[in-house]
Design a protein around this motif. Structure first.
Motif, mmCIF file in Angstrom:
data_model
loop_
_atom_site.group_PDB
_atom_site.id
_atom_site.type_symbol
_atom_site.label_atom_id
_atom_site.label_comp_id
_atom_site.label_asym_id
_atom_site.label_seq_id
_atom_site.Cartn_x
_atom_site.Cartn_y
_atom_site.Cartn_z
ATOM 1 N N VAL A 114 -9.605 -47.872 68.341
ATOM 2 C CA VAL A 114 -10.857 -48.721 67.889
ATOM 3 C C VAL A 114 -12.033 -48.065 68.846
ATOM 4 O O VAL A 114 -11.892 -47.834 69.911
ATOM 5 C CB VAL A 114 -10.686 -50.331 68.491
ATOM 6 N N ASN A 115 -12.983 -47.612 68.181
ATOM 7 C CA ASN A 115 -14.225 -47.214 68.735
ATOM 8 C C ASN A 115 -13.855 -45.841 69.373
ATOM 9 O O ASN A 115 -14.305 -45.788 70.575
ATOM 10 C CB ASN A 115 -14.859 -48.235 69.602
ATOM 11 N N SER A 116 -13.048 -45.376 69.031
ATOM 12 C CA SER A 116 -12.883 -43.732 69.531
ATOM 13 C C SER A 116 -11.814 -44.128 70.826
ATOM 14 O O SER A 116 -11.846 -42.953 71.526
ATOM 15 C CB SER A 116 -13.846 -42.997 69.872
ATOM 16 N N ASP A 117 -11.257 -44.906 70.977
ATOM 17 C CA ASP A 117 -10.467 -45.029 72.059
ATOM 18 C C ASP A 117 -9.110 -45.878 71.711
ATOM 19 O O ASP A 117 -9.093 -46.517 70.739
ATOM 20 C CB ASP A 117 -11.158 -45.555 73.355
ATOM 21 N N VAL A 118 -8.055 -45.844 72.788
ATOM 22 C CA VAL A 118 -6.945 -46.572 72.744
ATOM 23 C C VAL A 118 -7.119 -48.131 72.872
ATOM 24 O O VAL A 118 -7.635 -48.364 73.882
ATOM 25 C CB VAL A 118 -5.660 -46.130 73.326
ATOM 26 N N ALA A 119 -6.726 -48.814 71.793
ATOM 27 C CA ALA A 119 -7.060 -50.390 72.112
ATOM 28 C C ALA A 119 -5.617 -50.991 72.268
ATOM 29 O O ALA A 119 -5.557 -52.225 72.869
ATOM 30 C CB ALA A 119 -7.620 -51.069 70.938
ATOM 31 N N TRP A 120 -4.538 -50.451 71.916
ATOM 32 C CA TRP A 120 -3.111 -51.034 72.099
ATOM 33 C C TRP A 120 -2.258 -49.785 71.553
ATOM 34 O O TRP A 120 -2.553 -48.852 70.762
ATOM 35 C CB TRP A 120 -2.998 -52.047 70.783
ATOM 36 N N HIS A 121 -0.987 -50.142 72.399
ATOM 37 C CA HIS A 121 0.120 -49.108 71.750
ATOM 38 C C HIS A 121 1.434 -49.622 72.099
ATOM 39 O O HIS A 121 1.519 -50.643 73.040
ATOM 40 C CB HIS A 121 -0.042 -47.630 72.466
ATOM 41 N N ALA A 122 2.394 -49.249 71.474
ATOM 42 C CA ALA A 122 3.653 -49.896 71.594
ATOM 43 C C ALA A 122 4.726 -48.648 71.159
ATOM 44 O O ALA A 122 4.380 -47.851 70.385
ATOM 45 C CB ALA A 122 3.972 -50.931 70.540
ATOM 46 N N SER A 123 5.956 -48.812 71.432
ATOM 47 C CA SER A 123 7.031 -47.648 71.430
ATOM 48 C C SER A 123 8.282 -48.373 71.106
ATOM 49 O O SER A 123 8.627 -49.743 70.981
ATOM 50 C CB SER A 123 7.101 -46.808 72.500
ATOM 51 N N HIS A 124 9.017 -47.691 70.602
ATOM 52 C CA HIS A 124 10.651 -47.926 70.226
ATOM 53 C C HIS A 124 10.534 -49.318 69.089
ATOM 54 O O HIS A 124 9.932 -49.310 68.275
ATOM 55 C CB HIS A 124 11.592 -48.010 71.420
ATOM 56 N N PHE A 125 11.825 -50.184 69.502
ATOM 57 C CA PHE A 125 11.712 -51.043 68.685
ATOM 58 C C PHE A 125 10.593 -52.260 68.788
ATOM 59 O O PHE A 125 10.563 -53.450 68.145
ATOM 60 C CB PHE A 125 12.830 -52.002 69.181
ATOM 61 N N LYS A 126 9.480 -51.988 69.433
ATOM 62 C CA LYS A 126 8.293 -52.907 69.616
ATOM 63 C C LYS A 126 7.376 -52.483 68.249
ATOM 64 O O LYS A 126 6.475 -53.486 68.120
ATOM 65 C CB LYS A 126 7.619 -52.711 70.961
ATOM 66 N N ILE A 127 7.745 -51.600 67.668
ATOM 67 C CA ILE A 127 6.928 -51.120 66.600
ATOM 68 C C ILE A 127 7.503 -52.149 65.377
ATOM 69 O O ILE A 127 8.611 -51.447 64.760
ATOM 70 C CB ILE A 127 6.990 -49.601 66.218
ATOM 71 N N THR A 128 6.874 -52.732 64.795
ATOM 72 C CA THR A 128 7.440 -53.646 63.683
ATOM 73 C C THR A 128 6.098 -54.085 63.125
ATOM 74 O O THR A 128 4.901 -53.965 63.533
ATOM 75 C CB THR A 128 7.988 -55.177 64.037
ATOM 76 N N SER A 129 6.288 -54.473 61.604
ATOM 77 C CA SER A 129 5.169 -54.743 60.847
ATOM 78 C C SER A 129 4.421 -55.723 61.342
ATOM 79 O O SER A 129 3.152 -55.961 61.546
ATOM 80 C CB SER A 129 5.439 -54.915 59.510
ATOM 81 N N LYS A 130 5.072 -56.670 61.948
ATOM 82 C CA LYS A 130 4.695 -57.900 62.723
ATOM 83 C C LYS A 130 3.653 -57.735 63.929
ATOM 84 O O LYS A 130 2.575 -58.075 64.000
ATOM 85 C CB LYS A 130 5.558 -58.902 62.901
ATOM 86 N N SER A 131 4.135 -56.773 64.619
ATOM 87 C CA SER A 131 3.581 -56.238 65.855
ATOM 88 C C SER A 131 2.072 -55.581 65.665
ATOM 89 O O SER A 131 1.156 -55.674 66.076
ATOM 90 C CB SER A 131 4.171 -55.556 66.897
ATOM 91 N N LEU A 132 2.449 -54.606 64.552
ATOM 92 C CA LEU A 132 1.114 -53.969 64.035
ATOM 93 C C LEU A 132 0.241 -54.931 63.547
ATOM 94 O O LEU A 132 -1.206 -54.769 63.852
ATOM 95 C CB LEU A 132 1.494 -53.017 62.952
ATOM 96 N N ALA A 133 0.408 -55.842 62.835
ATOM 97 C CA ALA A 133 -0.599 -56.910 62.239
ATOM 98 C C ALA A 133 -1.350 -57.797 63.211
ATOM 99 O O ALA A 133 -2.316 -57.859 63.406
ATOM 100 C CB ALA A 133 0.190 -57.790 61.440
ATOM 101 N N ALA A 134 -0.295 -58.061 64.328
ATOM 102 C CA ALA A 134 -0.954 -58.906 65.555
ATOM 103 C C ALA A 134 -1.906 -57.972 66.402
ATOM 104 O O ALA A 134 -3.046 -58.401 66.853
ATOM 105 C CB ALA A 134 0.157 -59.359 66.378
ATOM 106 N N ALA A 135 -1.601 -56.635 66.531
ATOM 107 C CA ALA A 135 -2.380 -55.849 67.063
ATOM 108 C C ALA A 135 -3.804 -55.731 66.518
ATOM 109 O O ALA A 135 -4.899 -55.647 67.157
ATOM 110 C CB ALA A 135 -1.738 -54.341 67.373
ATOM 111 N N LYS A 136 -3.780 -55.437 65.277
ATOM 112 C CA LYS A 136 -4.853 -55.508 64.551
ATOM 113 C C LYS A 136 -5.776 -56.687 64.766
ATOM 114 O O LYS A 136 -6.906 -56.967 64.881
ATOM 115 C CB LYS A 136 -4.787 -55.293 62.915
ATOM 116 N N GLU A 137 -5.014 -57.672 64.593
ATOM 117 C CA GLU A 137 -5.783 -59.088 64.711
ATOM 118 C C GLU A 137 -6.396 -59.214 65.927
ATOM 119 O O GLU A 137 -7.698 -59.993 66.116
ATOM 120 C CB GLU A 137 -4.706 -60.443 64.357
#
Length: 109
Positions: free
Chosen positions: A82-105
């Motif tokens: 977001v704005n040319s910088d890292v706002a959130w990151h996750a790895s392995h089993f923490k990558i889910t469509s729900k976690s991506l949606a929550a990160a966006k929200e």
């Protein structure tokens, strides 16, 4: 989803200031395959900017992202910019469509 292979392509994307998700994944790891599948599942709405690299093909870019943004490399790894910088990151089993949606929200206003 669009594959990015070069540092130049990636820098152009970051410099645009656009909000986007980026996935690093390995084609030989089943955990990475699961992360890729979740990333693709999240893409089903088609409204988000989603990019990825394959670690085997783009090791230099993968290392560059880790060094430039001080995010220790993991695979699979999802990163929200977001704005040319890292706002959130996750790895392995923490990558889910729900976690991506929550990160966006939580990070995109």
């Amino acid at each position: 989803m669009q594959k990015i292979d070069s540092i130049q392509e990636f820098d152009k994307l970051v410099d645009s200031g656009e909000t986007f998700f980026f996935l690093k994944h390995s084609t030989t790891c089943p955990i990475s395959g699961a992360g890729y599948d979740e990333f693709a599942k999240f893409d089903q709405n088609g409204t988000d900017q989603l990019y990825y690299l394959t670690v085997q093909d783009s090791r230099e870019l993968s290392n560059y992202i880790a060094e430039k943004f001080h995010v220790k490399h993991e695979s699979p790894q999802a990163i929200l910019f977001v704005n040319s910088d890292v706002a959130w990151h996750a790895s392995h089993f923490k990558i889910t469509s729900k976690s991506l949606a929550a990160a966006k929200e939580e990070n995109v206003k």
